[in-house]
Scaffold this active site. Structure first.
Site, PDB file in Angstrom:
ATOM      1  CG  MET A 108      25.130  53.856  23.311  1.00  8.65           C
ATOM      2  SD  MET A 108      25.802  53.921  24.973  1.00  8.65           S
ATOM      3  CE  MET A 108      24.857  52.656  25.761  1.00  8.65           C
ATOM      4  CG  HIS A 161      19.003  50.175  17.869  1.00 14.28           C
ATOM      5  ND1 HIS A 161      19.624  49.044  18.347  1.00 14.28           N
ATOM      6  CD2 HIS A 161      19.260  51.156  18.762  1.00 14.28           C
ATOM      7  CE1 HIS A 161      20.248  49.339  19.479  1.00 14.28           C
ATOM      8  NE2 HIS A 161      20.042  50.606  19.752  1.00 14.28           N
ATOM      9  N   GLY A 201      13.435  55.779  22.165  1.00 14.53           N
ATOM     10  CA  GLY A 201      12.493  54.721  22.549  1.00 14.53           C
ATOM     11  C   GLY A 201      11.909  54.943  23.936  1.00 14.53           C
ATOM     12  CE  LYS A 222      14.687  47.858  27.414  1.00 19.95           C
ATOM     13  NZ  LYS A 222      15.783  48.720  27.864  1.00 19.95           N
TER      14      LYS A 222
HETATM   15  O1  PAF Z   1      19.877  54.909  24.566  1.00 20.59           O
HETATM   16  C1  PAF Z   1      21.065  54.868  24.201  1.00 20.59           C
HETATM   17  O2  PAF Z   1      21.497  53.976  23.459  1.00 20.59           O
HETATM   18  C2  PAF Z   1      22.042  55.929  24.710  1.00 20.59           C
HETATM   19  O3  PAF Z   1      21.746  56.295  26.003  1.00 20.59           O
HETATM   20  C3  PAF Z   1      22.153  57.150  23.790  1.00 20.59           C
HETATM   21  C4  PAF Z   1      20.836  57.921  23.707  1.00 20.59           C
HETATM   22  C5  PAF Z   1      22.583  56.707  22.407  1.00 20.59           C
HETATM   23  C6  PAF Z   1      23.207  58.116  24.338  1.00 20.59           C
HETATM   24  O4  PAF Z   1      24.460  57.523  24.429  1.00 20.59           O
END
Ligand code: PAF
Length: 267
Positions: free
Chosen positions: A26, A33, A143, A145
């Site tokens: 997101m 990430h 992840g 987490k």
């Molecule tokens: O973990 C996230 O950032 C969100 O839940 C995801 C997997 C991108 C879905 O919108």
């Protein structure tokens, strides 16, 4: 790195190429990430990162609105990482087509955060299942987490017999012990100190924690300045069952808020 702002051009470019590693995000990218991206890059396959703040997974509009955003910086980071494709869809790219596979939401969605965030996991699965239909990746990187999300996505994939394989990636922490999360950016200095103290308090006692002590632990954490504790649970991560003491395969799961910022962790 090629950037796609709509589904059509992405599908055209991929042209059925299923040798893809997919990292859904997101945005507001951080070291967590980056560890998923770096792990994906070790494989021979092309890497595709999506940046899409999915409104369906926020129960409150307010939370959706204040979710951290920094697309320009995200693009810079991803260029530096030399990912192959960046997908930044619009709402209609994701939600305007008829999905082939109905979302499968197992009973595990009623545990942990599911009790406190009505509709959240349904919203996550709605977006992820659609991404999987558009991209059809070989791998999806998630992840640990967000353990419950990882399990629910894996269960959906298994139930719907999708070919995508889930690669789970370990939690990345700051030196002070706090798990890295986009929401940390919303914490003021003092709020962050409270969050760090909370996590380290639990981590240091992990092996000794038993169910009957959870009430006193909760009070202790509230005294640190935590505003609200949704849950502190001991769970067997293989059997997905709550336990009353920490045995083999057990993790402590916590969801708590400092002022309005809600954080989750497990270790
Ligand atoms: O973990 C996230 O950032 C969100 O839940 C995801 C997997 C991108 C879905 O919108």
């Amino acid at each position: 790195m090629k950037i796609f702002k709509n589904k059509k051009t992405l599908i055209k470019k991929l042209n059925g190429d299923q040798n893809l590693s997919f990292i859904p995000t997101m945005g507001a990218l951080h070291k967590g990430h980056l560890s998923l991206i770096k792990k994906a890059k070790k494989k021979r396959f092309k890497t595709l990162v999506s940046v899409f703040i999915n409104p369906k997974q926020f129960e409150r509009k307010q939370d959706f609105k204040r979710y951290p955003k920094n697309l320009r910086k995200d693009i810079q980071i991803l260029k530096k990482e030399k990912i192959d494709y960046l997908f930044i869809p619009k709402f209609k790219d994701i939600f305007s087509f008829k999905c082939q596979n109905k979302v499968f939401l197992s009973n595990f969605s009623n545990k942990l955060c599911g009790k406190f965030r009505t509709g959240h996991f349904k919203g996550v699965l709605e977006v992820v299942s659609r991404f999987l239909e558009i991209i059809k990746p070989k791998y999806i990187y998630l992840g640990v987490k967000d353990f419950q999300q990882l399990v629910l996505i894996s269960e959906h994939i298994k139930k719907r017999r999708l070919k995508t394989k889930v690669i789970s990636c370990k939690t990345i922490r700051e030196k002070n012990g706090l798990a890295i999360s986009s929401r940390n950016k919303l914490l003021k200095t003092n709020e962050k100190k409270i969050a760090i103290k909370t996590i380290n308090f639990l981590k240091n006692r992990k092996k000794k924690i038993v169910l009957k002590d959870i009430n006193s632990i909760t009070n202790r954490l509230l005294n640190f300045g935590v505003t609200k504790i949704d849950y502190i649970k001991i769970m067997d991560i293989k059997k997905l069952k709550y336990e009353n003491k920490v045995k083999k395969n057990c993790n402590i799961f916590i969801a708590f808020s400092v002022n309005k910022i809600r954080l989750i962790d497990n270790f």
